[in-house]
Design a protein around this motif. Structure first.
Motif, mmCIF file in Angstrom:
data_model
loop_
_atom_site.group_PDB
_atom_site.id
_atom_site.type_symbol
_atom_site.label_atom_id
_atom_site.label_comp_id
_atom_site.label_asym_id
_atom_site.label_seq_id
_atom_site.Cartn_x
_atom_site.Cartn_y
_atom_site.Cartn_z
ATOM 1 N N TYR A 100 -96.173 72.082 -41.936
ATOM 2 C CA TYR A 100 -95.015 72.459 -41.120
ATOM 3 C C TYR A 100 -95.208 72.051 -39.663
ATOM 4 O O TYR A 100 -94.298 71.533 -39.024
ATOM 5 C CB TYR A 100 -94.776 73.968 -41.223
ATOM 6 C CG TYR A 100 -93.440 74.411 -40.692
ATOM 7 C CD1 TYR A 100 -92.349 74.530 -41.546
ATOM 8 C CD2 TYR A 100 -93.260 74.715 -39.346
ATOM 9 C CE1 TYR A 100 -91.105 74.944 -41.077
ATOM 10 C CE2 TYR A 100 -92.031 75.127 -38.859
ATOM 11 C CZ TYR A 100 -90.962 75.239 -39.729
ATOM 12 O OH TYR A 100 -89.733 75.641 -39.251
ATOM 13 N N ALA A 101 -96.381 72.291 -39.124
ATOM 14 C CA ALA A 101 -96.615 72.073 -37.696
ATOM 15 C C ALA A 101 -96.978 70.638 -37.349
ATOM 16 O O ALA A 101 -96.695 70.189 -36.239
ATOM 17 C CB ALA A 101 -97.719 73.007 -37.204
ATOM 18 N N GLY A 102 -97.626 69.948 -38.271
ATOM 19 C CA GLY A 102 -98.127 68.625 -37.910
ATOM 20 C C GLY A 102 -99.110 68.763 -36.760
ATOM 21 O O GLY A 102 -99.957 69.652 -36.760
ATOM 22 N N ALA A 103 -98.965 67.914 -35.757
ATOM 23 C CA ALA A 103 -99.882 67.931 -34.616
ATOM 24 C C ALA A 103 -99.349 68.754 -33.443
ATOM 25 O O ALA A 103 -99.949 68.762 -32.374
ATOM 26 C CB ALA A 103 -100.154 66.498 -34.155
ATOM 27 N N ARG A 104 -98.234 69.459 -33.647
ATOM 28 C CA ARG A 104 -97.668 70.248 -32.549
ATOM 29 C C ARG A 104 -98.582 71.425 -32.197
ATOM 30 O O ARG A 104 -99.272 71.966 -33.065
ATOM 31 C CB ARG A 104 -96.287 70.781 -32.942
ATOM 32 C CG ARG A 104 -95.246 69.674 -33.060
ATOM 33 C CD ARG A 104 -93.901 70.218 -33.461
ATOM 34 N NE ARG A 104 -93.934 70.512 -34.894
ATOM 35 C CZ ARG A 104 -92.924 71.037 -35.564
ATOM 36 N NH1 ARG A 104 -91.804 71.362 -34.946
ATOM 37 N NH2 ARG A 104 -93.021 71.257 -36.858
ATOM 38 N N ALA A 127 -108.786 67.198 -32.258
ATOM 39 C CA ALA A 127 -107.853 66.101 -32.488
ATOM 40 C C ALA A 127 -106.705 66.095 -31.475
ATOM 41 O O ALA A 127 -105.797 65.273 -31.574
ATOM 42 C CB ALA A 127 -107.297 66.188 -33.912
ATOM 43 N N GLY A 128 -106.733 67.028 -30.517
ATOM 44 C CA GLY A 128 -105.718 67.055 -29.469
ATOM 45 C C GLY A 128 -104.509 67.915 -29.762
ATOM 46 O O GLY A 128 -103.498 67.810 -29.061
ATOM 47 N N ALA A 129 -104.589 68.754 -30.794
ATOM 48 C CA ALA A 129 -103.477 69.653 -31.131
ATOM 49 C C ALA A 129 -103.854 71.067 -30.703
ATOM 50 O O ALA A 129 -104.624 71.740 -31.393
ATOM 51 C CB ALA A 129 -103.181 69.607 -32.632
ATOM 52 N N PRO A 158 -100.262 72.068 -21.937
ATOM 53 C CA PRO A 158 -99.578 71.041 -21.145
ATOM 54 C C PRO A 158 -98.263 70.594 -21.801
ATOM 55 O O PRO A 158 -98.202 70.461 -23.017
ATOM 56 C CB PRO A 158 -100.576 69.879 -21.113
ATOM 57 C CG PRO A 158 -101.872 70.429 -21.583
ATOM 58 C CD PRO A 158 -101.565 71.647 -22.397
ATOM 59 N N PRO A 159 -97.238 70.368 -21.001
ATOM 60 C CA PRO A 159 -95.978 69.860 -21.570
ATOM 61 C C PRO A 159 -96.236 68.560 -22.319
ATOM 62 O O PRO A 159 -97.008 67.724 -21.873
ATOM 63 C CB PRO A 159 -95.092 69.615 -20.338
ATOM 64 C CG PRO A 159 -95.696 70.450 -19.258
ATOM 65 C CD PRO A 159 -97.170 70.531 -19.551
ATOM 66 N N GLY A 160 -95.617 68.425 -23.451
ATOM 67 C CA GLY A 160 -95.776 67.211 -24.244
ATOM 68 C C GLY A 160 -97.075 67.137 -25.016
ATOM 69 O O GLY A 160 -97.387 66.085 -25.581
#
Length: 162
Positions: A100-104, A127-129, A158-160
């Motif tokens: 559902y979330a993926g990398a968000r 992994a940056g998520a 951080p935004p984005g």
């Protein structure tokens, strides 16, 4: 994103019968659940910063019963879990949360985070998520301290990101 478990977060258990926390019993499909008196207020506060998702074995029942019981302005989408998730020694919710979330960026409130959950969260972070696990005590559920932690974390992502 905010993934929200119900049992042990909103529906409390394990408290001494002679001194329950603030709340009330609510029948859900004929089963009595002791709902936290403050859960609705806390979830409304968090909705300003998060896209909320029910992440519970209640599945669609959370959306059917809890918005009215907790005075939520809307229902949230819910995850549907495989009856035989197939993961060996891993928390049974991880595959569906990941899909559902993926990398968000995501925060997950649950009373049953285990070592696999923490390893998964760490791997997502690497992994940056951005990932935050908030573990509740089932007798207390979601508290103001948890809300402050979740709010501060959301404000620091951080935004984005991801």
């Amino acid at each position: 994103m905010l993934f929200i478990d119900v049992d042990g977060v909103i529906s409390l258990f394990g408290f001494p019968p002679h001194s329950p926390p603030p709340g009330r019993f609510q029948l859900v499909d004929g089963i009595a659940h002791y709902l936290s008196a403050t859960a609705g207020e806390h979830l409304r506060a968090l909705s300003a910063r998060y896209e909320s998702v029910w992440c519970t074995g209640w599945e669609e029942k959370a959306g059917e019963h809890l918005p009215h019981a907790l005075d939520l302005p809307t229902s949230y989408p819910h995850l549907t879990f495989a009856r035989n998730p197939g993961r060996v020694h891993a928390h049974w919710k991880l595959d569906e949360i990941e899909a559902y979330a993926g990398a968000r960026p995501l925060a997950w409130i649950d009373d049953a985070h285990d070592e696999e959950c923490h390893a998964w969260a760490s791997a997502r972070e690497q992994a940056g998520a951005p990932t935050l696990l908030v573990t509740t005590a089932p007798a207390d559920g979601l508290t103001a301290v948890h809300v402050a932690t979740l709010t501060a974390w959301a404000d620091a992502v951080p935004p984005g990101a991801a």
